[in-house]
Design a protein around this motif. Structure first.
Motif, PDB file in Angstrom:
ATOM      1  N   ASN A  35       0.854  -1.183   0.000  1.00 36.34           N
ATOM      2  CA  ASN A  35       0.000   0.000   0.000  1.00 36.34           C
ATOM      3  C   ASN A  35       0.892   1.236   0.000  1.00 36.34           C
ATOM      4  O   ASN A  35       2.130   1.126  -0.010  1.00 36.34           O
ATOM      5  CB  ASN A  35      -0.967  -0.007   1.208  1.00 36.34           C
ATOM      6  N   ILE A  43      -6.843   1.670  -3.576  1.00 33.05           N
ATOM      7  CA  ILE A  43      -6.868   0.331  -4.181  1.00 33.05           C
ATOM      8  C   ILE A  43      -6.394   0.397  -5.625  1.00 33.05           C
ATOM      9  O   ILE A  43      -5.588  -0.435  -6.081  1.00 33.05           O
ATOM     10  CB  ILE A  43      -8.278  -0.272  -4.095  1.00 33.05           C
ATOM     11  N   THR A  71      -8.915  -7.294  -1.589  1.00 39.32           N
ATOM     12  CA  THR A  71      -9.698  -6.317  -0.834  1.00 39.32           C
ATOM     13  C   THR A  71     -10.518  -7.038   0.227  1.00 39.32           C
ATOM     14  O   THR A  71     -10.760  -8.246   0.132  1.00 39.32           O
ATOM     15  CB  THR A  71     -10.647  -5.529  -1.753  1.00 39.32           C
ATOM     16  N   ASN A 106     -15.541  -0.868  -3.172  1.00 43.09           N
ATOM     17  CA  ASN A 106     -14.202  -1.321  -3.558  1.00 43.09           C
ATOM     18  C   ASN A 106     -14.116  -1.594  -5.059  1.00 43.09           C
ATOM     19  O   ASN A 106     -13.101  -1.299  -5.698  1.00 43.09           O
ATOM     20  CB  ASN A 106     -13.825  -2.584  -2.783  1.00 43.09           C
TER      21      ASN A 106
END
Length: 319
Positions: free
Chosen positions: A184, A271, A285, A296
């Motif tokens: 991330n 994302i 996710t 998402n």
């Protein structure tokens, strides 16, 4: 939905996938689990990630029962599980990758999932006390038995992956195909630097986890820890310091300005940023409700908006 090859294999996985860590058991079960899985599947998701240790085995049971009730054809989805920590108290079934444990663990996972085989199996962490040759041979034998199709690692170092690959290459065994690292905006080094040679050298595929940094990049913690969030769950108190870090939340506020300019949510942008890395096969996710799963999936629209200029703005925030 986009589909990408998992490393150098011919297997294609959806660029966004659905994982059961945290949610299945503590937050989702029964109808709520079925509804979330159905929303993901209807959105084109074909990869569903699990692990033996999640909720002490309950996560696999919940997912297996839900998929059976939904009636999905087995060829339409890819499912995984992971081994290392173990769920049974015995000297040979905790924190190990020895042969005895691995061949026992796969049978337990298949029983809980209600499946004859899983598509992917992972060594959930490295085991410095078990010879890598023993682990590689055990994973190879599981695949040869038809109980799994591909194997890989999770949170291994590049050096450890190379060692396992070399054993498999030398002995003509099934090689480790994929790695599952955290990736991330706050955690980039392993994917972008340490693993970089492995993408071309051995064709390593990635099934990355925690694209929202345990929810930090969703923006929900900008004003403290809300009730019912992950940080309030039993056993997740260790997250509170990370989620309330002042500098981290300053960066998230700056990222929100980018998301607002694009007309997407913070979660969708975060994302999509992970999926923009071409070395990432799929971004795992999580969701505790159907609405969150659908949001998402909106990251697919955000992905199309990530121009070089936008990515440069993001890099200026996170370095």
């Amino acid at each position: 939905m986009q589909y990408r090859r998992l490393g150098r294999s011919g297997l294609k996985v959806s660029v966004l996938s659905f994982g059961s860590w945290v949610s299945f058991g503590p937050q989702l079960a029964g109808q709520s689990a079925r509804d979330s899985l159905a929303a993901a599947y209807d959105g084109g998701v074909n990869f569903f990630d699990n692990a033996e240790v999640y909720a002490g085995g309950k996560s696999e049971t919940i997912m297996g029962e839900a998929i059976k009730q939904l009636g999905w054809a087995r060829h339409t989805y890819v499912i995984s599980t992971k081994f290392f920590w173990g769920i049974e108290d015995s000297v040979n079934t905790r924190n190990t990758l020895n042969r005895k444990y691995l061949l026992h663990a796969i049978d337990g996972s298949l029983r809980r999932l209600g499946l004859e085989f899983v598509d992917l199996i992972f060594c959930h962490r490295p085991d410095p006390e078990t010879p890598v040759e023993e682990t590689v041979w055990a994973m190879h034998d599981i695949i040869e038995s038809g109980r799994a199709l591909y194997w890989g690692t999770s949170e291994w170092s590049a050096a450890d992956i190379r060692r396992a690959w070399a054993v498999a290459e030398r002995d003509h065994l099934h090689r480790p195909l994929m790695e599952q690292p955290e990736y991330n905006l706050f955690n980039r080094t392993k994917v972008e630097e340490e693993f970089l040679p492995l993408y071309s050298e051995i064709g390593l595929g990635l099934t990355t986890w925690s694209p929202l940094a345990s929810g930090l990049l969703s923006g929900k913690y900008l004003d403290g820890i809300p009730e019912g969030s992950r940080a309030t769950l039993p056993g997740y108190g260790w997250l509170r310091e990370q989620l309330t870090d002042a500098d981290a939340n300053r960066r998230v506020r700056s990222l929100k300005a980018v998301a607002d300019d694009l007309g997407v949510s913070l979660a969708q942008l975060s994302i999509a940023w992970c999926a923009a890395n071409p070395h990432v096969s799929t971004v795992i996710t999580g969701a505790s409700r159907v609405e969150q799963m659908r949001e998402n999936l909106g990251a697919l629209d955000a992905l199309a908006k990530l121009t070089p200029e936008v990515l440069a703005r993001v890099d200026a925030i996170f370095g």
